[in-house]
Design a protein around this motif. Sequence first.
Motif, PDB file in Angstrom:
ATOM      1  N   VAL A  46       0.888  -1.322  -0.100  1.00 22.36           N
ATOM      2  CA  VAL A  46       0.000  -0.146  -0.230  1.00 22.36           C
ATOM      3  C   VAL A  46       0.937   1.459   0.001  1.00 22.36           C
ATOM      4  O   VAL A  46       1.942   1.111   0.607  1.00 22.36           O
ATOM      5  CB  VAL A  46      -0.771   0.205   1.081  1.00 22.36           C
ATOM      6  CG1 VAL A  46      -1.994   1.343   1.306  1.00 22.36           C
ATOM      7  CG2 VAL A  46      -1.690  -1.158   1.489  1.00 22.36           C
ATOM      8  N   VAL A  47       0.704   2.250  -0.861  1.00 16.61           N
ATOM      9  CA  VAL A  47       1.290   3.382  -0.801  1.00 16.61           C
ATOM     10  C   VAL A  47       0.446   4.583  -0.621  1.00 16.61           C
ATOM     11  O   VAL A  47      -0.890   4.686  -1.140  1.00 16.61           O
ATOM     12  CB  VAL A  47       2.140   3.634  -2.107  1.00 16.61           C
ATOM     13  CG1 VAL A  47       1.204   3.659  -3.389  1.00 16.61           C
ATOM     14  CG2 VAL A  47       3.062   5.022  -2.031  1.00 16.61           C
ATOM     15  N   ALA A  48       0.611   5.536   0.179  1.00 14.82           N
ATOM     16  CA  ALA A  48      -0.082   6.608   0.461  1.00 14.82           C
ATOM     17  C   ALA A  48       0.594   7.896   0.008  1.00 14.82           C
ATOM     18  O   ALA A  48       1.942   8.038   0.411  1.00 14.82           O
ATOM     19  CB  ALA A  48      -0.502   6.930   1.932  1.00 14.82           C
ATOM     20  N   ALA A  49       0.077   8.969  -0.515  1.00 11.92           N
ATOM     21  CA  ALA A  49       0.785  10.053  -1.010  1.00 11.92           C
ATOM     22  C   ALA A  49       1.444  10.954   0.147  1.00 11.92           C
ATOM     23  O   ALA A  49       2.476  11.687   0.169  1.00 11.92           O
ATOM     24  CB  ALA A  49      -0.236  11.163  -1.845  1.00 11.92           C
ATOM     25  N   GLU A  50       0.502  11.023   1.398  1.00 13.76           N
ATOM     26  CA  GLU A  50       0.736  11.717   2.612  1.00 13.76           C
ATOM     27  C   GLU A  50       0.677  10.708   3.734  1.00 13.76           C
ATOM     28  O   GLU A  50      -0.114   9.983   3.746  1.00 13.76           O
ATOM     29  CB  GLU A  50      -0.165  12.804   2.755  1.00 13.76           C
ATOM     30  CG  GLU A  50       0.110  14.073   1.537  1.00 13.76           C
ATOM     31  CD  GLU A  50      -1.054  13.632   0.319  1.00 13.76           C
ATOM     32  OE1 GLU A  50      -0.716  14.209  -0.531  1.00 13.76           O
ATOM     33  OE2 GLU A  50      -1.806  12.865   0.574  1.00 13.76           O
ATOM     34  N   ALA A  65      -0.632  -6.151   5.497  1.00 10.31           N
ATOM     35  CA  ALA A  65       0.140  -5.227   4.226  1.00 10.31           C
ATOM     36  C   ALA A  65       1.101  -4.433   4.713  1.00 10.31           C
ATOM     37  O   ALA A  65       1.306  -4.092   6.132  1.00 10.31           O
ATOM     38  CB  ALA A  65      -1.166  -4.507   3.763  1.00 10.31           C
ATOM     39  N   THR A  66       2.137  -4.136   3.995  1.00  6.20           N
ATOM     40  CA  THR A  66       3.013  -3.117   4.296  1.00  6.20           C
ATOM     41  C   THR A  66       2.668  -1.732   3.604  1.00  6.20           C
ATOM     42  O   THR A  66       2.124  -1.733   2.379  1.00  6.20           O
ATOM     43  CB  THR A  66       4.575  -3.505   3.764  1.00  6.20           C
ATOM     44  OG1 THR A  66       4.392  -3.628   2.162  1.00  6.20           O
ATOM     45  CG2 THR A  66       4.878  -4.710   4.113  1.00  6.20           C
ATOM     46  N   VAL A  67       2.853  -0.745   4.471  1.00  6.67           N
ATOM     47  CA  VAL A  67       2.238   0.609   3.868  1.00  6.67           C
ATOM     48  C   VAL A  67       3.366   1.621   3.889  1.00  6.67           C
ATOM     49  O   VAL A  67       4.177   1.756   4.859  1.00  6.67           O
ATOM     50  CB  VAL A  67       1.084   1.173   4.792  1.00  6.67           C
ATOM     51  CG1 VAL A  67       0.751   2.668   4.384  1.00  6.67           C
ATOM     52  CG2 VAL A  67       0.165   0.191   5.067  1.00  6.67           C
ATOM     53  N   ARG A  68       3.525   2.494   2.683  1.00  2.00           N
ATOM     54  CA  ARG A  68       4.650   3.375   2.752  1.00  2.00           C
ATOM     55  C   ARG A  68       3.921   4.729   2.146  1.00  2.00           C
ATOM     56  O   ARG A  68       2.838   4.666   1.616  1.00  2.00           O
ATOM     57  CB  ARG A  68       5.675   3.158   1.575  1.00  2.00           C
ATOM     58  CG  ARG A  68       6.446   1.834   2.103  1.00  2.00           C
ATOM     59  CD  ARG A  68       7.666   1.703   0.979  1.00  2.00           C
ATOM     60  NE  ARG A  68       8.599   2.833   0.838  1.00  2.00           N
ATOM     61  CZ  ARG A  68       9.504   2.715   0.016  1.00  2.00           C
ATOM     62  NH1 ARG A  68       9.767   2.044  -0.725  1.00  2.00           N
ATOM     63  NH2 ARG A  68      10.164   4.012  -0.036  1.00  2.00           N
ATOM     64  N   ALA A  94       2.629  -0.854  -5.908  1.00  2.00           N
ATOM     65  CA  ALA A  94       1.574  -0.923  -4.760  1.00  2.00           C
ATOM     66  C   ALA A  94       0.264  -1.601  -5.465  1.00  2.00           C
ATOM     67  O   ALA A  94       0.025  -1.269  -6.680  1.00  2.00           O
ATOM     68  CB  ALA A  94       1.244   0.752  -4.344  1.00  2.00           C
ATOM     69  N   LYS A  95      -0.269  -2.324  -4.661  1.00  2.00           N
ATOM     70  CA  LYS A  95      -1.493  -2.997  -4.914  1.00  2.00           C
ATOM     71  C   LYS A  95      -2.691  -2.139  -4.742  1.00  2.00           C
ATOM     72  O   LYS A  95      -3.763  -2.056  -5.186  1.00  2.00           O
ATOM     73  CB  LYS A  95      -1.632  -4.294  -3.910  1.00  2.00           C
ATOM     74  CG  LYS A  95      -2.947  -5.028  -4.387  1.00  2.00           C
ATOM     75  CD  LYS A  95      -2.763  -5.857  -5.683  1.00  2.00           C
ATOM     76  CE  LYS A  95      -3.721  -6.759  -5.984  1.00  2.00           C
ATOM     77  NZ  LYS A  95      -3.700  -7.413  -7.368  1.00  2.00           N
TER      78      LYS A  95
END
Length: 313
Positions: A46-50, A65-68, A94-95
């Motif tokens: 998972v990727v978040a812009a902020e 999940a791994t979140v960045r 990212a999924k």
Amino acid sequence: MVSLSAWLRGLLLAAVLALLAAGSVACGSASGSGSGSTSAAPLFQVVAAENFWGSIAQQLAGSKATVRSIIVNPDTDPHSYQPSAGDARTMAGAKFAIVNGIGYDKWASQLLAANPVSGRTVLDVGNLLGMKEGDNPHQWYSPSSVQKVINAITGAYDKIDPTDKAYFAAQKKHFETVSLKPYDQLRAQIRKRFAGVPVGYSESIFQPLGQSMGLKLLTPYSFAKAVAEGTEISAQDKQTVDSQAQHRLIKVWVYNSQNATPDIQRINTIAKQQHIPIATVTETLSPATLNFEQWQVAELRGLIKALHKATGR
């Protein structure tokens, strides 16, 4: 300033590298399959812009999940951020991707569009909330919007990993009833004790939270919006805000300490001279080591202290 062609070349290279990396991981998993050991299901990315949305996403994902987050430095301006090739690789792997939208982080949406990946889920918070560019993009300061994002993230996890649906439901319940409990209690306390207290604020980031707690926001919204977007403030708005502080029409002044422009510094000085308590907020997690609720709770406690000092309540 990086040229558009150079930026796109970087994105293309990043996408290729990301695909190669994904292939390497897959090969590594296959080579270990004959060892006789039983491995857990692979985590999805998972990727978040902020990081304010990333923190919530991580807590809801738990161990599945791994979140960045891309924006993690409190000194970084999300509006004008220039993504790197490393950011492109992060997005490509990212999924599930979370962007704020509403004109706040156009670079993130452009990065996703330039790096399409089949099967990737994208949550655009602005689209979720039915908001458009020009609306207040700082919806992580809106408790009702935060709840909608929580629901949307959990729903996305259920679709990506349906076998762990019960796990995600438990994560969501814990986050809402335990992790967010101090945040909810402090907001309710401010609403009960200080509803109607006139307050000034430097940027539009505070507007959704202040309104939700029943505070009387006297600062013209056009002033707060201009400061947040870095556009010209009208002379009339400057005069109005200065006058509100000089004549103590506001009981508390709330300002974004990450964006103390000369205009805001002037008002801070007036507030101090008039003995108006000052409370601070920040646009992103500060310090970055805090999670979403710890960050918000610290700000709310600071606001309660300023409101109590101003009113004696």
